[in-house]
Design a protein around this motif. Structure first.
Motif, short mmCIF file in Angstrom:
data_model
loop_
_atom_site.label_atom_id
_atom_site.label_comp_id
_atom_site.label_asym_id
_atom_site.label_seq_id
_atom_site.Cartn_x
_atom_site.Cartn_y
_atom_site.Cartn_z
N SER A 57 -23.81 26.88 5.99
CA SER A 57 -23.37 25.80 6.89
C SER A 57 -22.38 26.35 7.92
CB SER A 57 -22.75 24.65 6.09
OG SER A 57 -23.68 24.06 5.22
N PRO A 58 -22.87 27.06 8.89
CA PRO A 58 -21.96 27.63 9.90
C PRO A 58 -21.34 26.55 10.78
CG PRO A 58 -24.24 27.93 10.56
CD PRO A 58 -24.27 27.38 9.16
N LYS A 59 -20.18 26.85 11.32
CA LYS A 59 -19.49 25.92 12.20
C LYS A 59 -19.19 26.62 13.52
CE LYS A 59 -15.66 22.60 12.26
NZ LYS A 59 -14.52 22.04 11.45
N LEU A 60 -19.66 26.03 14.59
CA LEU A 60 -19.43 26.56 15.92
C LEU A 60 -18.24 25.87 16.55
CD1 LEU A 60 -23.13 26.56 17.21
CD2 LEU A 60 -21.95 28.26 15.81
N SER A 61 -17.51 26.61 17.36
CA SER A 61 -16.33 26.07 18.04
C SER A 61 -16.46 26.28 19.53
CB SER A 61 -15.06 26.77 17.54
OG SER A 61 -14.91 26.66 16.15
N CYS A 62 -15.82 25.41 20.28
CA CYS A 62 -15.80 25.54 21.74
C CYS A 62 -14.47 25.02 22.25
CB CYS A 62 -16.95 24.75 22.35
SG CYS A 62 -16.92 24.66 24.16
N VAL A 63 -13.88 25.77 23.15
CA VAL A 63 -12.64 25.32 23.79
C VAL A 63 -12.80 25.44 25.29
CG1 VAL A 63 -11.60 27.61 23.56
CG2 VAL A 63 -10.15 25.64 23.94
N ALA A 64 -12.34 24.43 25.99
CA ALA A 64 -12.38 24.43 27.44
C ALA A 64 -11.00 24.74 27.99
CB ALA A 64 -12.86 23.07 27.96
N THR A 65 -10.95 25.64 28.94
CA THR A 65 -9.68 25.98 29.59
C THR A 65 -9.83 25.83 31.09
OG1 THR A 65 -10.28 28.32 29.76
CG2 THR A 65 -9.11 27.64 27.77
N GLY A 90 -28.62 14.12 10.81
CA GLY A 90 -28.61 14.43 9.38
C GLY A 90 -28.13 15.82 9.04
N ARG A 91 -28.44 16.82 9.88
CA ARG A 91 -28.04 18.19 9.51
C ARG A 91 -27.01 18.78 10.45
NH1 ARG A 91 -30.58 22.41 9.58
NH2 ARG A 91 -32.30 21.84 10.95
N PHE A 92 -26.59 18.02 11.44
CA PHE A 92 -25.58 18.49 12.37
C PHE A 92 -24.44 17.47 12.42
CE2 PHE A 92 -27.84 21.99 14.38
CZ PHE A 92 -29.16 21.71 14.06
N TYR A 133 -16.48 20.91 18.04
CA TYR A 133 -17.08 21.70 16.98
C TYR A 133 -18.49 21.20 16.68
CZ TYR A 133 -12.17 22.83 16.22
OH TYR A 133 -10.86 23.22 16.40
N LEU A 134 -19.29 22.08 16.13
CA LEU A 134 -20.62 21.70 15.64
C LEU A 134 -20.82 22.35 14.28
CD1 LEU A 134 -23.29 20.21 16.32
CD2 LEU A 134 -24.20 22.45 16.99
N GLN A 135 -20.95 21.52 13.29
CA GLN A 135 -21.24 22.01 11.94
C GLN A 135 -22.75 21.87 11.69
OE1 GLN A 135 -18.49 22.18 8.95
NE2 GLN A 135 -20.04 23.70 8.43
#
Length: 118
Positions: A17-25, A65-67, A79-81
């Motif tokens: 179950s990877p988790k993606l991250s994103c930050v805006a600057t 269901g999976r995201f 974030y996106l899990q």
């Protein structure tokens, strides 16, 4: 200049179950709508999910269901899990931030590759 930077991709095993991250600057404005799209070779970029600052979410029907999309406590993070990741989830995942509320445009990150091995 607004930048969206994704992280958290890479090679994962099916079932993880990877988790993606994103930050805006580069902006002082709180971005209302942020979200995730993905693209596989030869196909168009497709919606995974978006989320507003208030936490209202919108998922593509095929992704329900999976995201799980969520906003961080830090400003302009999202974030996106991915639950129980499968080989068909292999794609480049792009973060997006919509600043059109402020007379600006939609910005995209460079993308983060997620490769799922079975």
């Amino acid at each position: 200049q607004v930048w969206l930077v994704e992280s958290g991709g890479g090679l994962v095993q099916a079932g993880e179950s990877p988790k993606l991250s994103c930050v805006a600057t580069g902006t002082t404005f709180p971005i209302n709508i942020m979200g995730w799209y993905r693209q596989t070779p030869g196909n168009q970029r497709e919606l995974v999910a978006t989320i507003t600052r208030l936490g209202n979410t919108n998922y593509a029907d095929s992704m329900k269901g999976r995201f799980t999309v969520s906003r961080g406590t830090a400003k302009n993070t999202v974030y996106l899990q991915i639950h129980n990741v499968q080989p068909e989830d292999t794609a480049v995942y792009y973060c997006h931030g919509d600043l059109s509320d402020y007379g600006d445009k939609v910005y995209w990150g460079q993308g983060t590759q997620v490769t799922v091995s079975s």
